[in-house]
Scaffold this active site. Structure first.
Site, PDB file in Angstrom:
ATOM      1  N   SER A   2       4.748  53.862  -0.808  1.00 22.00           N
ATOM      2  CA  SER A   2       3.558  54.495  -0.238  1.00 22.00           C
ATOM      3  C   SER A   2       2.804  55.182  -1.364  1.00 22.00           C
ATOM      4  CB  SER A   2       4.009  55.549   0.794  1.00 22.00           C
ATOM      5  OG  SER A   2       3.049  56.572   0.920  1.00 22.00           O
ATOM      6  N   GLY A   4       0.136  46.241   6.851  1.00 20.07           N
ATOM      7  CA  GLY A   4       1.566  46.437   6.603  1.00 20.07           C
ATOM      8  C   GLY A   4       2.280  47.036   7.804  1.00 20.07           C
ATOM      9  N   GLU A   5       3.535  46.639   7.981  1.00 21.05           N
ATOM     10  CA  GLU A   5       4.365  47.217   9.050  1.00 21.05           C
ATOM     11  C   GLU A   5       4.759  48.659   8.746  1.00 21.05           C
ATOM     12  OE1 GLU A   5       7.771  44.731   9.930  1.00 21.05           O
ATOM     13  OE2 GLU A   5       6.649  44.112  11.704  1.00 21.05           O
ATOM     14  N   HIS A  48       0.580  46.876  -1.184  1.00 17.86           N
ATOM     15  CA  HIS A  48      -0.719  46.183  -1.128  1.00 17.86           C
ATOM     16  C   HIS A  48      -0.624  44.799  -1.769  1.00 17.86           C
ATOM     17  CE1 HIS A  48      -2.001  50.541  -1.151  1.00 17.86           C
ATOM     18  NE2 HIS A  48      -2.623  50.094  -0.076  1.00 17.86           N
TER      19      HIS A  48
END
Ligand code: PAF
Length: 302
Positions: free
Chosen positions: A186, A148-149, A37
């Site tokens: 994550s 985000g990818e 983030h």
């Protein structure tokens, strides 16, 4: 940094920024902020005059057996990260503020791609994601939206929604942020036990190996898939969900690799399900525009 809890006030803050000639950068999040983030916030800060982060755990995107109740909520820490990353405004509405009439019956249909891969594992998930993102786009108005990818299928679906429904939003894709051993960052990583955490980088190893195969000219998608599945399967703690090779533009499954492809993996480590992906470009193909810049594109499939 201002914290706004009401839709009307958030809309006004974005309108005021535009009236002041500032480009609005929108960073939608569900909180539990981490370095992934932070990289979205930093990209928005660099490229936009006004950075608006949204902090909302969206019940619509959680299925009945999923982790809505236990999803990490750490608002004070998140606000600190947002302030430290140069956010101008955080929009942090309640569920009742976002969905005043209860669960909406008018929603955004993600189409067939929304039922495959992550969508097959989590029915209704992408309808929930697109519905809340459409609402956030409607409230923010003309802006750049940062995603985000790491969540490649979500990103592809948001791009399709923007292309097909025309909200005044430019989608900016930011590269996946990884731990030193390659594990994609994550919010679910904190749930891994020590042994599961040690096993989890196998996803990155499988993807990097497979990317090398494609880069060196392997055209058979089945071999690439089987290689990824084999590497993941070599760790007894990893239970493979899927190993997929899709066209990076259309997201169709492939037999032959002729252009840039997205390699995708999902696996469970204990009760924690992780996903990861990487772009692979065969020799002689032009890579798509690099992510992170407002001009970057990709995923032209309908
Ligand atoms: O990626 C996420 O955190 C969420 O799916 C999003 C885009 C904020 C929508 O709730």
């Amino acid at each position: 940094m201002e914290v706004i809890t009401e839709r009307a006030a958030f809309r006004e803050a974005c309108e005021a920024a535009r009236a002041d000639q500032r480009v609005v950068g929108l960073v939608p999040t569900m909180g539990a902020l981490h370095d992934g983030h932070r990289s979205l916030l930093m990209a928005a800060r660099t490229q936009c005059g006004f950075v608006a982060m949204t902090l909302f755990v969206n019940p619509l995107q959680f299925g009945p057996g999923e982790d809505l109740r236990t999803y990490p909520r750490m608002v004070d820490a998140d606000l600190e990260v947002a302030a430290g990353s140069g956010c101008d405004v955080v929009f942090h509405p309640s569920v009742a503020e976002m969905y005043p009439a209860g669960e909406p019956d008018v929603t955004v249909d993600p189409g067939r791609l929304g039922t495959r891969l992550e969508g097959a594992e989590r029915p209704g998930h992408f309808r929930g994601v697109l519905t809340v993102v459409a609402k956030l786009f409607a409230l923010a108005g003309h802006c750049r939206g940062y995603f985000g990818e790491k969540d490649a299928q979500q990103l592809a679906l948001i791009r399709r929604m923007v292309r097909q429904l025309d909200p005044p939003v430019e989608v900016v894709a930011c590269p996946t942020v990884r731990e030193r051993d390659g594990l994609a960052i994550s919010s679910r990583n904190v749930r891994l036990s020590a042994v599961e955490r040690a096993a989890a980088p196998v996803l990155w190893r499988a993807l990097s190996d497979a990317e090398g195969l494609v880069r060196r000219g392997e055209h058979d998608a089945r071999r690439v898939r089987e290689h990824m599945a084999g590497v993941v399967g070599s760790r007894p703690l990893a239970r493979l969900g899927y190993a997929a090779v899709v066209d990076d533009e259309t997201w169709e499954n492939l037999d032959r690799i002729r252009g840039p492809v997205r390699l995708l993996l999902a696996a469970r480590f204990g009760s924690t399900r992780l996903i990861d992906n990487v772009l692979a470009v065969p020799p002689g193909s032009a890579p798509p525009a690099s992510p992170g810049s407002p001009a970057s594109r990709g995923d032209r499939g309908e």
